[in-house]
Enzyme design. Structure first.
Site, mmCIF file in Angstrom:
data_model
loop_
_atom_site.group_PDB
_atom_site.id
_atom_site.type_symbol
_atom_site.label_atom_id
_atom_site.label_comp_id
_atom_site.label_asym_id
_atom_site.label_seq_id
_atom_site.Cartn_x
_atom_site.Cartn_y
_atom_site.Cartn_z
ATOM 1 N N GLY A 1 6.670 -6.077 3.164
ATOM 2 C CA GLY A 1 5.224 -6.161 3.354
ATOM 3 C C GLY A 1 4.437 -4.938 2.928
ATOM 4 N N GLN A 2 5.130 -3.944 2.314
ATOM 5 C CA GLN A 2 4.390 -2.749 1.922
ATOM 6 C C GLN A 2 3.340 -3.083 0.868
ATOM 7 O OE1 GLN A 2 7.234 0.557 1.090
ATOM 8 N NE2 GLN A 2 8.594 -0.812 2.206
ATOM 9 N N ARG A 3 2.248 -2.318 0.915
ATOM 10 C CA ARG A 3 1.103 -2.629 0.064
ATOM 11 C C ARG A 3 1.495 -2.786 -1.412
ATOM 12 N NH1 ARG A 3 -4.362 -2.412 0.529
ATOM 13 N NH2 ARG A 3 -4.341 -1.518 2.599
#
Lengths: 415, 182
Positions: B70-72
Site C-alpha cells: 500500500g505504499q504511495r
C-alpha cells in the site's frame, strides 16, 4: 553452391557452414551431438565428407582442426564456482522473468512494475528502461543468437519489440484479448510468437509489425510455447492438458499431443527435433515422437506437480523440477532416472542445464538457487541471499554467469 | 508459489473459487489480516514491497486473496491486479486519524474504476484493539459510505492482530460473492 566460410558452434557441438546459393548467402549446420574427446577425428571427418558435399577435399584440414577445437572444449571440465557479484535493486515491484543475450554481455528483467530493464552484466549498470506497457511485463526474450532485439509480452495484452542497443520501441503487436504469458523469436529472428491466456498463439512479422497467423484450437490458456531448431514448427502447451504441434508457416495444426491428465507446465523440442518433452501438473513428464506425435515414454517418480522441464543442449538428458521440492535427471534415450536432486526446502519452479551439460541450475520458493552436479546429483552450491522466492534464473551461454530474479524486487548476478 | 501458480490464479476462477483483492494504505494491516486468515504467524510482518497471495478455504469456497502493498509509490500499480476481482476488501487503520482523508480519497478512486464496477466492497475498520481507534460508524460517515449506490458494501470493525471481527467480515464476503451485478 559455394562454401564461403566455416564457423564453430560450441553448444551443442557443431560446425556452421556459410555458403552461397543463387547469389544468396545461406547457413546450415553440421550437428556433432555425439562428439566426445575420444572420438576418432579422421573417421568423423570422413563421415562428414560423405554426407556433406560442401565439405570438399580441400577443406579436410580445416574441418579436422575445427573438430579438434570442439574436442578441446569438451575436455575442459566446467566446474565454475559462483560467488555473488552484485545485487541490483532492479524494480519497485517483484520481478517476473530474466534472460541473457548469447554473448552474456547484457541481460533483461521483466517486472510487475510494468517495465523491462536492460543491464550490463559486467558492471551491473542499468542500460535502458523499456517503458510503455500498461501492466505487468511477464514474458521477455532476446532474439538470440543475434541479440539486437528484445520482445516483451505483457498482461496488458500487447507484445512490444525493442532495439536492445537503443531501447527504442519498434512495434507494438496488438490483437490478443487476454494476458500474454509466453513468447519466443524463431531462430531466424524474422518472427516472434506470443502465447496468451486468450487460448491462442499469434505469430508476428518483425519487419512489418503485422500479424502473420493466429494459432487457434486450444480450449484453455496457452502458457508455454517454443520453436524447433529449424523454426519450421512451433509447439504450444495449454491448461487444457494438451500440447499442439503447428506448422509455423501456415499455422496449420500438425499434431495434438493428448495424454496428460492435468495442465501443461512446459513443452519443448530436443535439439535434433526428434523428440518433444512435456511437463504437467499431473506429476509426470511425457516424451513424444515429434514426427508421428505418438507418446514414447512417461517419466514418473515425482510426488507433486511438474513446474518446469528441459533438455540439455544436445538432447541426451532431461531435467524435471517439481512442487515436491526435488528435481530429477533422466536419460532421454533409455528414459531411466539417473539422479534425484534433493535439498531444496520448497517447490522448484525453474530448472536449466548449463550449455556444457554437466551442471544444473534450480530456482525455488525457498529463496535459494542451487547448482548441482548432473551425474551424481550432488548439490555443489547454494546461491543464498534473496529475501523472497526466486521466480526465475538462467545461465549465460558460457556457463560461468548466473542471473537470479526474485519476488523481493531484486536480481542478483553470480559469477 | 512460482510464476506458474500466479498464472493459474489469474485465470477466471471456476465457480467455487473467489478472487479477493485486499487494498488499503501502507501500514493499514493488510498482510497481518491475510496471515490471520491463513492462521499463520503474525509476529514478524514487514512492509509489503510487492504482493502476497494466499488461498483460504471457507464455507465451501476457495478464497484466493491478493494482498497488494500500500505504499504511495506502488499504489499506481494496484490497477494491475483489478482483473476478475470478485470482492474488494479495503483495510483502514482506524487509529490513524491523520490519514482518514487520504484513505478516503484512495477508496473513492477505487470505486470509480471501471474494472471494479459493481464489485462488492468490504471495509475493515482495523486496529480496534487500540484505544485511540475510531469506531466503525464514525469511519463510515467520514468516508460517506452510505452514498455508495452501485454495489453492495459493508463496514466491519476488526483487529487483525487479535482476530476479532475478521471472521464476521469473511462471512459477509461468502454471502455476497455472487452479488456482483453483471
Amino acid at each position: 553452391m559455394k562454401l564461403k566460410s566455416l564457423l564453430l558452434r560450441y553448444y551443442p557441438p557443431g560446425i556452421m557452414l556459410e555458403y552461397e546459393k543463387g547469389g544468396e548467402l545461406k547457413t546450415k549446420s553440421i550437428d556433432l551431438l555425439e562428439l566426445s574427446p575420444s572420438t576418432d577425428v579422421n573417421t568423423l571427418v570422413g563421415e562428414i565428407q560423405k554426407v556433406e558435399p560442401l565439405i570438399t577435399a580441400s577443406r579436410t584440414k580445416q574441418v579436422r582442426l575445427l573438430v579438434q577445437r570442439l574436442q578441446e572444449k569438451l575436455r575442459q571440465h566446467c566446474d565454475h564456482n559462483f560467488y555473488l557479484f552484485k545485487v541490483l535493486r532492479a524494480h519497485i515491484l517483484p520481478l517476473t522473468n530474466v534472460a541473457l543475450n548469447k554473448a552474456g554481455s547484457c541481460f533483461i528483467t521483466g517486472s510487475y512494475d510494468r517495465t523491462c530493464k536492460v543491464w550490463d552484466t559486467a558492471s551491473g549498470e542499468e542500460l535502458h528502461t523499456l517503458e510503455g506497457h500498461r501492466n505487468v511485463v511477464y514474458a521477455i526474450a532476446f532474439n538470440n543468437p543475434y541479440g539486437d532485439k528484445i520482445a516483451t509480452g505483457s498482461f496488458d495484452k500487447t507484445c512490444k519489440l525493442w532495439s536492445a542497443e537503443t531501447g527504442k520501441c519498434y512495434h507494438t503487436f496488438r490483437g490478443h484479448t487476454a494476458e500474454i504469458v509466453c513468447l519466443s523469436f524463431n531462430p531466424q529472428s524474422t518472427v516472434v510468437a506470443t502465447g496468451s491466456m486468450d487460448t491462442t498463439a499469434k505469430l508476428w512479422d518483425i519487419q512489418s509489425g503485422e500479424e502473420v497467423v493466429t494459432l487457434t484450437g486450444h480450449l484453455a490458456e496457452i502458457i508455454s510455447l517454443s520453436f524447433d531448431t529449424s523454426g519450421d514448427r512451433i509447439i504450444t502447451g495449454s491448461f487444457d492438458h494438451t500440447v499442439v504441434v503447428w506448422d509455423a508457416s501456415t499455422g496449420r495444426k500438425v499434431h495434438t499431443l493428448i495424454g496428460h491428465c492435468a495442465e501443461i507446465s512446459s513443452a519443448l523440442f530436443s535439439w535434433d527435433c526428434s523428440l518433444i518433452l512435456t511437463g504437467s501438473m499431473d506429476k509426470t513428464c511425457m516424451l513424444w515422437d515429434a514426427t508421428s506425435g505418438k507418446c514414447v515414454a512417461t517419466l514418473t517418480g515425482h510426488d507433486d506437480e511438474i513446474l518446469d522441464s528441459c533438455f540439455d543442449y544436445t538432447g541426451k538428458l532431461i531435467a524435471t523440477a517439481s512442487a515436491d521440492g526435488t528435481a530429477r535427471v533422466y536419460n532421454a534415450t533409455t528414459r531411466k532416472c539417473i539422479t534425484k536432486l534433493e535439498g531444496h526446502e520448497g517447490e522448484i519452479s525453474k530448472i536449466s542445464f548449463n550449455p556444457q551439460g554437466n551442471r544444473l541450475l534450480t530456482g525455488s520458493s525457498d529463496k535459494t538457487a542451487r547448482i548441482w552436479d548432473v551425474q551424481t546429483g550432488q548439490c555443489l552450491q547454494v546461491l543464498e541471499g534473496h529475501t523472497d522466492e526466486i521466480f526465475s534464473c538462467a545461465f549465460n551461454y558460457k556457463g560461468n554467469i548466473v542471473i537470479t530474479g526474485s519476488k523481493d524486487n531484486s536480481c542478483r548476478i553470480w559469477r | 508459489m512460482g510464476l506458474l501458480s500466479i498464472l493459474r490464479k489469474l485465470k477466471s476462477a471456476p465457480d467455487q473459487e473467489v478472487r479477493i483483492l485486499l487494498l488499503g494504505l501502507d501500514n493499514a494491516g493488510k498482510t497481518t489480516l491475510l496471515k490471520q486468515l491463513a492462521s499463520e504467524d503474525i509476529s514478524h510482518i514487514t512492509p509489503t514491497q510487492g504482493f502476497n497471495i494466499k488461498s483460504v478455504q471457507s464455507q465451501g469456497f476457495k478464497l484466493n486473496v491478493w494482498d497488494i502493498g500500500g505504499q504511495r509509490k506502488i499504489r499506481p500499480y494496484w490497477r494491475s491486479y483489478f482483473e476478475n476481482t470478485d470482492i474488494l476488501i479495503y483495510v483502514i487503520d482506524s487509529a490513524d486519524r491523520k490519514r482518514f482523508e487520504e484513505t478516503g480519497q484512495e477508496l473513492t478512486e477505487l470505486l470509480e474504476e471501471e474494472k471494479l464496477s459493481c464489485v462488492p466492497v468490504l471495509v475493515f475498520a482495523n486496529k480496534q484493539d487500540l484505544l485511540t481507534a475510531a469506531p466503525a460508524a464514525e469511519i463510515a460517515e467520514g468516508l460517506n459510505l452510505h452514498t455508495i449506490r452501485d454495489r453492495v458494501w459493508q463496514i466491519q470493525s476488526c483487529s487483525a492482530l487479535t482476530g476479532e471481527g475478521v471472521q464476521d467480515g469473511m462471512n459477509w464476503v461468502c454471502k455476497n460473492v455472487n452479488a456482483k451485478k453483471k
